[in-house]
Design a protein around this motif. Sequence first.
Motif, short mmCIF file in Angstrom:
data_model
loop_
_atom_site.label_atom_id
_atom_site.label_comp_id
_atom_site.label_asym_id
_atom_site.label_seq_id
_atom_site.Cartn_x
_atom_site.Cartn_y
_atom_site.Cartn_z
N PHE A 1 0.86 -1.19 0.00
CA PHE A 1 0.00 0.00 0.00
C PHE A 1 0.89 1.23 0.00
N SER A 2 0.52 2.24 -0.78
CA SER A 2 1.32 3.46 -0.84
C SER A 2 0.89 4.43 0.25
N VAL A 3 1.85 5.24 0.70
CA VAL A 3 1.52 6.25 1.71
C VAL A 3 0.90 7.49 1.06
N CYS B 1 3.78 -3.68 3.55
CA CYS B 1 4.82 -2.86 2.91
C CYS B 1 4.20 -1.55 2.46
N LEU B 2 4.64 -0.45 3.06
CA LEU B 2 4.13 0.88 2.71
C LEU B 2 5.12 1.55 1.78
N THR B 3 4.71 1.76 0.53
CA THR B 3 5.60 2.27 -0.50
C THR B 3 5.52 3.79 -0.64
N LYS B 4 6.38 4.31 -1.52
CA LYS B 4 6.43 5.74 -1.88
C LYS B 4 6.71 6.61 -0.66
N ARG B 5 7.61 6.14 0.19
CA ARG B 5 8.01 6.90 1.39
C ARG B 5 8.53 8.29 1.00
N ASP B 6 9.13 8.41 -0.17
CA ASP B 6 9.66 9.70 -0.62
C ASP B 6 8.56 10.73 -0.84
N LEU B 7 7.35 10.28 -1.22
CA LEU B 7 6.24 11.22 -1.42
C LEU B 7 5.72 11.76 -0.11
N TRP B 8 5.78 10.98 0.96
CA TRP B 8 5.35 11.47 2.26
C TRP B 8 6.27 12.58 2.75
N ALA B 9 7.55 12.47 2.42
CA ALA B 9 8.53 13.45 2.89
C ALA B 9 8.52 14.73 2.07
N SER B 10 7.76 14.75 0.96
CA SER B 10 7.76 15.94 0.11
C SER B 10 7.03 17.09 0.79
N PRO B 11 7.32 18.34 0.42
CA PRO B 11 6.63 19.49 1.03
C PRO B 11 5.12 19.41 0.88
N GLU B 12 4.64 18.94 -0.30
CA GLU B 12 3.20 18.86 -0.50
C GLU B 12 2.57 17.87 0.48
N ALA B 13 3.24 16.74 0.68
CA ALA B 13 2.71 15.74 1.61
C ALA B 13 2.76 16.26 3.02
N THR C 1 9.03 1.70 2.42
CA THR C 1 9.94 1.60 1.28
C THR C 1 9.79 2.78 0.33
N SER C 2 10.82 2.98 -0.46
CA SER C 2 10.77 3.89 -1.59
C SER C 2 11.64 3.28 -2.68
N ALA C 3 11.01 2.82 -3.76
CA ALA C 3 11.77 2.25 -4.87
C ALA C 3 12.65 3.33 -5.51
N LYS C 4 12.15 4.55 -5.52
CA LYS C 4 12.88 5.66 -6.13
C LYS C 4 14.18 5.96 -5.38
N GLU C 5 14.14 5.91 -4.05
CA GLU C 5 15.31 6.24 -3.25
C GLU C 5 16.01 5.01 -2.65
N GLY C 6 15.47 3.83 -2.93
CA GLY C 6 16.09 2.61 -2.43
C GLY C 6 15.84 2.34 -0.95
#
Length: 312
Positions: free
Chosen positions: A85-87, A114-126, A160-165
């Motif tokens: 599931f994505s965050v 497994c919670l994916t797209k961790r990098d999107l949660w850390a973004s300013p918009e998130a 996890t974040s596939a983009k950032e490993g």
Amino acid sequence: MPSGLIVKALSGYYYVLPEHTTELESIQCRARGIFKKRGVSPLVGDRVAYELTDNGEGTVMEILPRTSELIRPPIANVDQVVLVFSVNEPALNLPLLDKFLVHTESAGLETVICLTKRDLWASPEAGEEEASSLDAASVPQSLDEVVRLYESIGYTVILTSAKEGIGVERVLERLSGRISVFAGQSGVGKSSLLNAMIPGLRLETNEISMKLGRGKHTTRHVELLRLPGGGIVADTPGFSQLDFLQVDADGLGACFREFAAYSSRCRFRGCLHLHEPDCKVQEAHGLGLIADSRFSSYTQFLEEIRDQKRRY
């Protein structure tokens, strides 16, 4: 008669990887007509006996006993399920996560969240809209709260974040030496995560539809993939809905792990934990020992099961 493992099922064909050989090419097989008469279908993950035909293809003659079976996604003999599931993009949907957990619990399978797209949660918009990235019906208001909730129930949760490993190696460790299945809704990043774990895989991925709030079905069939360092994982088509054909009202409570400590002390055997007197599950919920979001999912699912029973 040779035996093998069904690694893919597509358009009426079953692709069988021979056992006890170093051969990496699967054999394209049809299934015997007797299976259809018996109302049985071979599944990806099945160990089968087959016969070779004159044209170099094969026929599945027998399905060997299964250790486990899932109806949706349709797969057999898996050791564990990884619920992906994505965050964010699409927003984290806790009721749907709880519904998947009901199915894996009813099948008796070990489950990893497994919670994916961790990098999107850390973004300013998130960061500005942290609460809105969770499903509106859920109670936890931060990612840390979600992780703590499901870990307290007894599930392993991996960010996890596939983009950032991020978290990729930890997921690989959990998959090592096992037959696992990835399951979850569309667009959450299952294929991206598998691409990050398996060099050269290049599964098709698509951007999330911001208008619909969900992804396209980039995976169209169930297929087993070998992992570096050992283990097999199945990628499955994403979906946004599940039904409760395999779960009845009396058995639903057993699929909520945190209920077990209290349900054994309910006054009535077969208590549904709704309005029964001296129900220890209701009491635990009232004391905050069972999360509002989880109890809400339970009552919602119970109503769905009852509606389904009335329809049939």
